[in-house]
Design an enzyme around this catalytic site. Structure first.
Site, PDB file in Angstrom:
ATOM      1  N   HIS A   1     -35.289  70.617  36.554  1.00 63.06           N
ATOM      2  CA  HIS A   1     -35.407  71.448  35.357  1.00 63.06           C
ATOM      3  C   HIS A   1     -36.857  71.779  35.041  1.00 63.06           C
ATOM      4  O   HIS A   1     -37.772  71.148  35.534  1.00 63.06           O
ATOM      5  CB  HIS A   1     -34.730  70.796  34.141  1.00 63.06           C
ATOM      6  CG  HIS A   1     -35.358  69.515  33.668  1.00 63.06           C
ATOM      7  ND1 HIS A   1     -34.909  68.278  34.071  1.00 63.06           N
ATOM      8  CD2 HIS A   1     -36.393  69.277  32.825  1.00 63.06           C
ATOM      9  CE1 HIS A   1     -35.643  67.338  33.492  1.00 63.06           C
ATOM     10  NE2 HIS A   1     -36.555  67.908  32.728  1.00 63.06           N
TER      11      HIS A   1
ATOM     12  N   HIS B   1     -43.240  70.958  31.044  1.00 65.84           N
ATOM     13  CA  HIS B   1     -43.299  70.173  32.283  1.00 65.84           C
ATOM     14  C   HIS B   1     -42.320  70.707  33.315  1.00 65.84           C
ATOM     15  O   HIS B   1     -41.430  71.490  32.995  1.00 65.84           O
ATOM     16  CB  HIS B   1     -43.016  68.689  32.018  1.00 65.84           C
ATOM     17  CG  HIS B   1     -41.622  68.399  31.567  1.00 65.84           C
ATOM     18  ND1 HIS B   1     -41.228  68.420  30.246  1.00 65.84           N
ATOM     19  CD2 HIS B   1     -40.495  68.071  32.265  1.00 65.84           C
ATOM     20  CE1 HIS B   1     -39.943  68.124  30.154  1.00 65.84           C
ATOM     21  NE2 HIS B   1     -39.474  67.914  31.370  1.00 65.84           N
TER      22      HIS B   1
ATOM     23  N   GLU C   1     -42.485  65.504  35.663  1.00 67.06           N
ATOM     24  CA  GLU C   1     -41.485  64.456  35.490  1.00 67.06           C
ATOM     25  C   GLU C   1     -40.859  64.182  36.847  1.00 67.06           C
ATOM     26  O   GLU C   1     -40.496  65.116  37.567  1.00 67.06           O
ATOM     27  CB  GLU C   1     -40.418  64.897  34.492  1.00 67.06           C
ATOM     28  CG  GLU C   1     -39.327  63.872  34.255  1.00 67.06           C
ATOM     29  CD  GLU C   1     -38.286  64.339  33.256  1.00 67.06           C
ATOM     30  OE1 GLU C   1     -37.292  63.621  33.067  1.00 67.06           O
ATOM     31  OE2 GLU C   1     -38.443  65.422  32.635  1.00 67.06           O
TER      32      GLU C   1
END
Length: 145
Positions: free
Chosen positions: A8, A87, A136
């Site tokens: 994502h 992010h 992440e």
């Protein structure tokens, strides 16, 4: 370290309802999860699904809004009042192995490994060590196989 699937893109938003309306009405998103609070990370989260090329599940957009002024996302929005990309999140098969490899490369990991919004272990790597992008790292959810 081997690059895994882009799971994502995290997007900080000042107004969750307005962001959901944008993705539904302007972008034509058909699958948007109900927003939920993650108090341990100081954010409200919502996922916008994108379809894959073969009709399967594609990459998601993770909408993030702060639960308080102490949230890291509140700090981001203070600098970027309209919101924006917060992010990128990449999957790895084993979070402990990935963390060890990043540490061996002297990459700065921000905080402990913890459970993320998908219910799987995650950690973040400092943008100064990741070509300017907060990154992440997430263990691949079991549902994706």
């Amino acid at each position: 370290m081997k690059l895994g699937r882009l799971n994502h893109v995290g997007v900080a938003v000042p107004d969750m309802d307005a962001a959901i309306s944008f993705y539904r009405d302007t972008m034509g998103a058909e699958v948007i999860t109900e927003p939920f609070d993650m108090p341990e990370q100081g954010v409200k989260v919502c996922f916008v699904d994108t379809p894959g090329l073969d009709g399967s599940w594609g990459t998601q957009v993770e909408l993030l809004s702060p639960l308080s002024e102490e949230s890291p996302v509140a700090g981001f929005l203070a600098k970027n009042p309209l919101g924006g990309q917060h992010h990128l999140c990449f999957e790895v098969p084993d979070i402990d192995t990935a963390r060890s490899e990043f540490e061996a490369m002297d990459k700065r990991i921000l905080g402990p490994t913890r459970i993320g919004a998908h219910g799987t272990p995650i950690f973040f790597v400092h943008p100064k060590d990741m070509n300017g992008i907060l990154t992440e790292i997430m263990e691949t959810p079991k549902a994706h196989g």
